[in-house]
Design an enzyme around this catalytic site. Sequence first.
Site, PDB file in Angstrom:
ATOM      1  N   GLY A 278       0.545  -6.523 -17.084  1.00 19.30           N
ATOM      2  CA  GLY A 278       0.178  -4.949 -17.112  1.00 19.30           C
ATOM      3  C   GLY A 278       0.236  -4.614 -15.575  1.00 19.30           C
TER       4      GLY A 278
ATOM      5  CG  ASP B  68      -4.204   9.018   0.816  1.00 21.03           C
ATOM      6  OD1 ASP B  68      -3.505   7.922   0.395  1.00 21.03           O
ATOM      7  OD2 ASP B  68      -4.349   9.891  -0.002  1.00 21.03           O
TER       8      ASP B  68
ATOM      9  CB  CYS C 253       4.177  -3.084 -10.340  1.00 24.98           C
ATOM     10  SG  CYS C 253       3.465  -2.335  -8.904  1.00 24.98           S
TER      11      CYS C 253
ATOM     12  CB  THR D  30       7.078   5.967  -7.723  1.00 21.37           C
ATOM     13  OG1 THR D  30       6.667   4.407  -7.739  1.00 21.37           O
ATOM     14  CG2 THR D  30       7.528   6.283  -6.628  1.00 21.37           C
TER      15      THR D  30
ATOM     16  CB  THR E  19       8.746   0.703  -6.821  1.00 16.19           C
ATOM     17  OG1 THR E  19       8.112  -0.471  -6.291  1.00 16.19           O
ATOM     18  CG2 THR E  19       9.853  -0.137  -7.655  1.00 16.19           C
TER      19      THR E  19
HETATM   20  P1  NAD Z   1      -1.746   3.994  -4.956  1.00 17.11           P
HETATM   21  O1  NAD Z   1      -2.020   4.769  -6.242  1.00 17.11           O
HETATM   22  O2  NAD Z   1      -2.812   2.917  -5.086  1.00 17.11           O
HETATM   23  O3  NAD Z   1      -1.622   4.773  -3.855  1.00 17.11           O
HETATM   24  C1  NAD Z   1      -0.946   5.892  -3.609  1.00 17.11           C
HETATM   25  C2  NAD Z   1      -1.683   6.449  -2.452  1.00 17.11           C
HETATM   26  O4  NAD Z   1      -0.824   7.794  -2.203  1.00 17.11           O
HETATM   27  C3  NAD Z   1      -2.879   7.265  -2.840  1.00 17.11           C
HETATM   28  O5  NAD Z   1      -4.067   7.030  -1.891  1.00 17.11           O
HETATM   29  C4  NAD Z   1      -2.717   9.022  -2.773  1.00 17.11           C
HETATM   30  O6  NAD Z   1      -3.792   9.584  -2.557  1.00 17.11           O
HETATM   31  C5  NAD Z   1      -1.569   8.953  -1.761  1.00 17.11           C
HETATM   32  N1  NAD Z   1      -0.574  10.201  -1.872  1.00 17.11           N
HETATM   33  C6  NAD Z   1      -0.240  10.704  -2.908  1.00 17.11           C
HETATM   34  N2  NAD Z   1       0.491  11.791  -2.340  1.00 17.11           N
HETATM   35  C7  NAD Z   1       0.400  11.866  -1.208  1.00 17.11           C
HETATM   36  C8  NAD Z   1       0.863  12.639  -0.211  1.00 17.11           C
HETATM   37  N3  NAD Z   1       1.605  13.757  -0.393  1.00 17.11           N
HETATM   38  N4  NAD Z   1       0.389  12.468   1.222  1.00 17.11           N
HETATM   39  C9  NAD Z   1       0.049  11.449   1.419  1.00 17.11           C
HETATM   40  N5  NAD Z   1      -0.632  10.432   0.643  1.00 17.11           N
HETATM   41  C10 NAD Z   1      -0.695  10.797  -0.835  1.00 17.11           C
HETATM   42  O7  NAD Z   1      -0.323   3.365  -5.272  1.00 17.11           O
HETATM   43  P2  NAD Z   1       0.258   1.869  -4.753  1.00 17.11           P
HETATM   44  O8  NAD Z   1      -0.421   0.842  -5.769  1.00 17.11           O
HETATM   45  O9  NAD Z   1      -0.232   1.519  -3.397  1.00 17.11           O
HETATM   46  O10 NAD Z   1       1.815   1.990  -4.810  1.00 17.11           O
HETATM   47  C11 NAD Z   1       2.510   2.473  -4.101  1.00 17.11           C
HETATM   48  C12 NAD Z   1       3.921   2.390  -4.464  1.00 17.11           C
HETATM   49  O11 NAD Z   1       4.261   0.998  -4.064  1.00 17.11           O
HETATM   50  C13 NAD Z   1       4.222   2.573  -5.803  1.00 17.11           C
HETATM   51  O12 NAD Z   1       5.826   2.938  -5.865  1.00 17.11           O
HETATM   52  C14 NAD Z   1       4.395   1.302  -6.474  1.00 17.11           C
HETATM   53  O13 NAD Z   1       5.236   0.918  -7.362  1.00 17.11           O
HETATM   54  C15 NAD Z   1       4.783   0.302  -5.125  1.00 17.11           C
HETATM   55  N6  NAD Z   1       4.422  -0.913  -5.150  1.00 17.11           N
HETATM   56  C16 NAD Z   1       3.151  -1.192  -5.644  1.00 17.11           C
HETATM   57  C17 NAD Z   1       2.626  -2.554  -5.524  1.00 17.11           C
HETATM   58  C18 NAD Z   1       1.079  -2.829  -5.993  1.00 17.11           C
HETATM   59  O14 NAD Z   1       0.966  -4.092  -6.076  1.00 17.11           O
HETATM   60  N7  NAD Z   1       0.399  -2.012  -6.066  1.00 17.11           N
HETATM   61  C19 NAD Z   1       3.450  -3.746  -5.073  1.00 17.11           C
HETATM   62  C20 NAD Z   1       4.746  -3.361  -4.777  1.00 17.11           C
HETATM   63  C21 NAD Z   1       5.348  -2.167  -4.628  1.00 17.11           C
END
Ligand code: NAD
Length: 447
Positions: free
Chosen positions: A258, A30, A261, A86, A122
Site C-alpha cells: 500500500g 512549501d 507510491c 504526484t 515520481t
Molecule cells: P507529500 O504529499 O508527503 O508531500 C508533498 C508536499 O508538496 C506537501 O507538503 C505539499 O504541501 C507540497 N506542495 C504541493 N504543491 C506545492 C507547491 N506548488 N509549492 C510548494 N509545495 C507544494 O509527498 P511525498 O510522499 O513526499 O512524495 C513526493 C513525491 O516523491 C511523489 O511524486 C512521490 O511519488 C515521490 N516519492 C515518494 C516516496 C515516499 O516514500 N513518500 C519515495 C520516493 C518517491
Amino acid sequence: MRLTVIGTGYVGTVHAACMADLGHEVLGVDIDAERIASLSAGRPPIHETGLEEILTRTMALGRLRFSSSLAEGAAFATTHFVCVGTPQRPDSKAADLRFVNAVVDGLAPHLRPGSLIVGKSTVPVGTAARLGRRLAATGTDCEVAWNPEFLREGSAVQDTMCPERLVVGVSSERADTVLRTVYGPMLQAGIPYFSTDPATAELVKVAANSFLATKISFINAMSEVCEAAGADASLLAGAVGADSRIGPQFLEPGLGFGGSCFPKDIRAFAARAEELGAGAAVAFLYEVDRINTRQRRRTVDLARRILGGTVADRHIGVLGAAFKPGSDDVRDSPALAVAQALRDGGAAVRVHDPEALDNARSAHPDLAYALDVPKACEDADLVLHLTAWPEYRHLDPADLATVTRQPLLLDARNVLDEPTWQAAGWTVHALGRAKAPATGLVRGEPS
Ligand code: NAD
C-alpha cells in the site's frame, strides 16, 4: 552550495535536512503554511528515525530554514529540487501532475539565469522534456533534470545519506556537473552514480517500483494457490527465496503493498505506457494491482470465516495502522482498509499502532483506537495482525490471552512465531495456509 527543496512532505523534508547535513545551505519551500511553521519550530511532519535530530542540528547551524514563498526560493539558489506529490488522478489511473506543473510555472518568472530545476517526484516518462519545453517558451536558459528518489519510508534518512545508487537524468554536461557537486561527498564515498538522459531516469524509478510490486503480488498469487492446494505459502516463500537468483526480499506472502507510491506508481506507469503505444508490454501491472487488492478482501473474508460467517457485533483487535512498519504514513494503508471493511461489516474494531494513530484517526475517524495493545485487544473475539511492527513480534501471547474474549489470531503478515502463540493457547490463522474453517468461505472472487 545553495539549494532549494520545494515541497516539504515526506521526500522533501528528508532531502532538505540531509542536503543541509551534507554541508549545503538549504531553503525548504512549501505552500502549506502550517507545515512551514511547524518545520521552522524544528518539528518534522513525519516520523523517521534521526530526522528530528538532523533538522534541529542543521537549523541551529544556520544551514536550513523554511519559507512559504516560491519567489524567495527562486531568488535563494540556482538549483531547485522539486519534491511535490504526484497522486493518482481522480478521473483515471494516470498521475496528476498539477503540483509539479504549478511549481515550474510559479518558479519560471523568478528564476535566476542558468538555474537548474531538478525533479525528484515520481513522474510519467517524458515529464522533464515537457517541462523543459514549457520553461523554454518563457525565454529562459534554465534547464530541467530528473533525479528520482528511492528512499524507503521507515529508513528514509539512512537511504538518503547512504543510497544504494544515485540516478540523474540530464540534458547537458552543465546539469550533470551541478548534480555531481550536490552529491559530491556521496560520490567520494563510492556511491554508484548513474547519469542518463531524463527519460531513462524517469523510467528507472517506475521500473524499480513495478518490479518490487510484481514480486510481492507474485508471492501472494502463489499464496492463493497454496490455500487452494493445501500447501503452506510461508514455507514455499522461504524455499523459493533461498535461490540466490530470486532472493527472500519482497517475497513474503501476506496482506500486500500500500502506501503513497507502489499502487499509484504502477497504475500511472501502465497508463503512460498506453499513451506511448506500449500498453501491452506492461499490461501485467493491472494484474499485479488486482492480486494486491484481492489480498485485502481475502483477509476480510478469512476473518469472517474464522468468526463463523459474520463479523457483525464481534469485537476485533487490530495490530497496525501504518501502511508498513517504521512509518506513520497511513496513505492507502492495507491495514486500515481491512479495519474499515470489518467496521463496515458491523464489527467493533479497535486499532493499535505505535506511531500512526494520529494519522489513522484523521483518515478513518469512525474506527476506535487504543494507545496500547492490551487495550486494543480487550474482549476481542479475534486479533488481526496487519502491520509487521517489530514490537508485535515480541508480544507475550500468554499475557494477551488474558484480555481477549478468545485466543484467536489472524496473522495477515505471516511473521508472528506460530508455535509460540499456539503454546500460549492461541489458534493461529494466516493467508496462504489451508487450515482455516471453511464456514462461509466463498472460494475464488471474495464477496
Ligand atoms: P507529500 O504529499 O508527503 O508531500 C508533498 C508536499 O508538496 C506537501 O507538503 C505539499 O504541501 C507540497 N506542495 C504541493 N504543491 C506545492 C507547491 N506548488 N509549492 C510548494 N509545495 C507544494 O509527498 P511525498 O510522499 O513526499 O512524495 C513526493 C513525491 O516523491 C511523489 O511524486 C512521490 O511519488 C515521490 N516519492 C515518494 C516516496 C515516499 O516514500 N513518500 C519515495 C520516493 C518517491
